[in-house]
Design an enzyme around this catalytic site. Structure first.
Site, short mmCIF file in Angstrom:
data_model
loop_
_atom_site.label_atom_id
_atom_site.label_comp_id
_atom_site.label_asym_id
_atom_site.label_seq_id
_atom_site.Cartn_x
_atom_site.Cartn_y
_atom_site.Cartn_z
N CYS A 1 12.72 17.98 -25.27
CA CYS A 1 12.92 19.44 -25.33
C CYS A 1 14.30 19.77 -25.86
CB CYS A 1 12.89 20.05 -23.94
SG CYS A 1 11.31 20.04 -23.20
N CYS B 1 20.68 25.00 -27.28
CA CYS B 1 19.49 24.57 -28.03
C CYS B 1 19.86 24.12 -29.43
CB CYS B 1 18.48 25.72 -28.09
SG CYS B 1 17.08 25.38 -29.16
N GLU C 1 9.31 20.06 -36.81
CA GLU C 1 8.83 18.90 -36.08
C GLU C 1 7.67 19.24 -35.15
OE1 GLU C 1 13.00 16.46 -36.16
OE2 GLU C 1 12.64 17.67 -34.40
N CYS D 1 15.71 28.99 -35.74
CA CYS D 1 15.49 30.07 -34.79
C CYS D 1 16.71 30.98 -34.83
CB CYS D 1 15.28 29.54 -33.37
SG CYS D 1 14.95 30.85 -32.17
N CYS E 1 3.23 19.39 -29.01
CA CYS E 1 4.26 20.43 -28.98
C CYS E 1 4.45 20.91 -30.42
CB CYS E 1 5.55 19.82 -28.42
SG CYS E 1 6.92 20.99 -28.36
N CYS F 1 20.27 30.44 -28.63
CA CYS F 1 20.55 30.06 -27.25
C CYS F 1 21.62 28.97 -27.25
CB CYS F 1 19.29 29.58 -26.55
SG CYS F 1 18.04 30.88 -26.48
N1 SAH Z 1 11.77 29.47 -28.38
C1 SAH Z 1 10.93 29.22 -27.28
C2 SAH Z 1 10.19 27.90 -27.36
C3 SAH Z 1 10.94 26.69 -27.87
S1 SAH Z 1 12.11 25.91 -26.85
C4 SAH Z 1 11.72 29.29 -25.99
O1 SAH Z 1 12.93 29.37 -26.04
O2 SAH Z 1 11.08 29.33 -24.94
C5 SAH Z 1 11.17 25.08 -25.57
C6 SAH Z 1 11.98 24.92 -24.28
O3 SAH Z 1 13.03 23.95 -24.42
C7 SAH Z 1 12.65 26.22 -23.86
O4 SAH Z 1 12.52 26.44 -22.48
C8 SAH Z 1 14.07 25.95 -24.22
O5 SAH Z 1 14.94 26.80 -23.54
C9 SAH Z 1 14.22 24.50 -23.87
N2 SAH Z 1 15.41 23.86 -24.43
C10 SAH Z 1 16.11 24.24 -25.52
N3 SAH Z 1 17.14 23.40 -25.72
C11 SAH Z 1 17.12 22.48 -24.73
C12 SAH Z 1 17.92 21.33 -24.43
N4 SAH Z 1 18.94 20.98 -25.19
N5 SAH Z 1 17.59 20.61 -23.33
C13 SAH Z 1 16.51 20.95 -22.59
N6 SAH Z 1 15.72 22.00 -22.84
C14 SAH Z 1 16.01 22.77 -23.91
FE1 SF4 Z 2 15.25 29.73 -30.20
FE2 SF4 Z 2 16.04 27.49 -29.01
FE3 SF4 Z 2 16.48 29.85 -27.85
FE4 SF4 Z 2 13.98 28.88 -27.99
S1 SF4 Z 2 15.69 27.97 -26.85
S2 SF4 Z 2 14.65 30.98 -28.45
S3 SF4 Z 2 14.07 27.82 -29.98
S4 SF4 Z 2 17.37 29.16 -29.78
#
Ligand code: SAH
Ligand code: SF4
Length: 370
Positions: A345, A118, A91, A111, A104, A115
């Site tokens: 996000c 996420c 996306e 990934c 974005c 995390c």
């Molecule tokens: N992988 C990279 C970039 C993609 S995520 C990273 O982790 O930085 C972009 C941002 O969205 C990151 O700060 C991530 O931690 C945040 N994010 C992920 N899941 C989220 C959620 N459910 N609600 C709010 N922010 C989230």
């Molecule tokens: Fe991967 Fe999501 Fe963690 Fe970013 S926040 S490193 S996209 S698992």
């Protein structure tokens, strides 16, 4: 074999034309057509000469990935679901603001870093995107916005509507280092998208060696997904912390700033109710980042189906912000936009096939986040 022009960074385009025995200015001319006028076909490149155009028509294509869907949210953001083959889709999200248009961009199908909060991470990892698939998101978004005619105040007639790029879509950009750096080179190149380094931000979960490599290869603005002030908590929320703990990460940020286009790093901190949002944790955060020139961006957690967290109440986020501000940190709260189309996000899920392929969790046991 056909070469996809979207896969070639400025150096790659220069050697491609050198190999054809063409003068270097041809590479710049073609770059203007592709990345500034968004030509989809060599036939449109009227100043190239018929013989060269015919030759290129055999050798090259401008192959942006196919768009599966195109949705606009009630509050303005527009999301494209992009087919990247093999039943995978990623996306890209356009976010119009008062004085700029931000895209974005995704860097991987899925990934591997898993995390806890996420949606992309929960899907697992399929593969890295190619340079063309990364650049193709910007190419397509600009082209679509121009074709639809935008009246956004920052858009000069005939110029690209997207003024800022954030590598904050699906995937960990620094885990796809070479393709991402090639794409960044095009975002910055004056013969391509011509964005300044300050207008291109890469967000990473904290791959320390690659932060150092980026500093040398292509220092753009850096955002780091912090989310926790201590190793004990960050180990659970951002599992890569077990490989590169906070002290190493803070040191890498300080090294990065020596070459960065901005004199600070942005720390992203997702607000999870009862997990990382207590007053004591604000104080721990202040202590952690002492000595690192930074700004803090608090992100209200965006829920997704099956997520185990709740967003911190608004008053809690405000209190947390106040403590950080009083402690001397510039702290903003990210506006949640586009959540009616799952474009906020962390909601980007796309479609990831064969998801268990290479998950960090296969090497590091997943620990429940509470
Ligand atoms: N992988 C990279 C970039 C993609 S995520 C990273 O982790 O930085 C972009 C941002 O969205 C990151 O700060 C991530 O931690 C945040 N994010 C992920 N899941 C989220 C959620 N459910 N609600 C709010 N922010 C989230
Ligand atoms: Fe991967 Fe999501 Fe963690 Fe970013 S926040 S490193 S996209 S698992």
């Amino acid at each position: 074999m056909t070469t996809n022009l979207l896969d070639l960074d400025p150096a790659g385009l220069a050697s491609f034309f050198a190999a054809l025995g063409e003068k270097p200015f041809r590479a710049r001319q073609v770059s203007h057509w592709v990345h500034q006028r968004f030509a989809a076909d060599v036939a449109a490149m009227s100043d190239l000469g018929k013989a060269l155009r015919e030759r290129l028509a055999h050798d090259v294509a401008i192959a942006a990935p196919a768009i599966v869907s195109d949705t606009t949210a009630a509050d303005g953001p527009r999301k494209w679901l992009v087919d990247v083959g093999g039943a995978n889709a990623i996306e890209a999200v356009y976010i119009p603001e008062d004085d700029r248009g931000t895209l974005c961009v995704s860097s991987q199908a899925g990934c591997a870093l898993d995390c806890a909060f996420c949606s992309t991470g929960k899907q697992g990892f399929n593969r890295n995107l190619t340079t063309g698939e990364i650049v193709g998101q910007l190419w397509h978004a600009n082209r679509a916005l121009l074709a639809d005619g935008t009246d956004a105040p920052w858009v000069e007639a005939g110029r690209a509507p997207i003024t800022n790029v954030v590598m904050m879509g699906m995937g960990e950009p620094l885990a796809n280092f070479d393709n991402v750096v090639r794409a960044l080179a095009l975002f910055l190149d004056d013969n391509a998208y011509g964005l300044s380094r300050r207008r291109v931000t890469l967000s990473t979960s904290g791959l320390v060696p690659q932060i150092d490599r980026l500093r040398d290869a292509c220092p753009v603005a850096l955002a780091v997904s912090l989310h926790a002030p201590t190793d004990a908590l960050r180990d659970r929320l951002v599992p890569i912390n077990r490989v590169h703990p906070l002290a190493e990460l803070m040191a890498a940020c300080v090294r990065y700033i020596e070459k960065a286009p901005r004199d600070f790093v942005t720390f992203e901190y997702v607000m999870l109710d009862g997990v990382n949002d207590a007053d004591t944790q604000a104080h721990e955060l202040l202590a952690l980042v002492r000595g690192v020139p930074c700004k803090i961006n608090l992100i209200p957690f965006n829920p997704f189906p099956g997520s185990e967290f709740r967003v911190s109440p608004r008053a809690r986020i405000a209190a947390f912000q106040r403590l950080l501000t009083e402690g001397g940190l510039v702290t903003t709260i990210r506006k949640t936009r586009g959540d009616d189309i799952d474009a906020a996000c962390g909601q980007l899920a796309g479609k990831v096939r064969d998801r268990t392929k290479r998950r960090l969790a296969t090497r590091i046991p997943v620990v429940a986040a509470r």
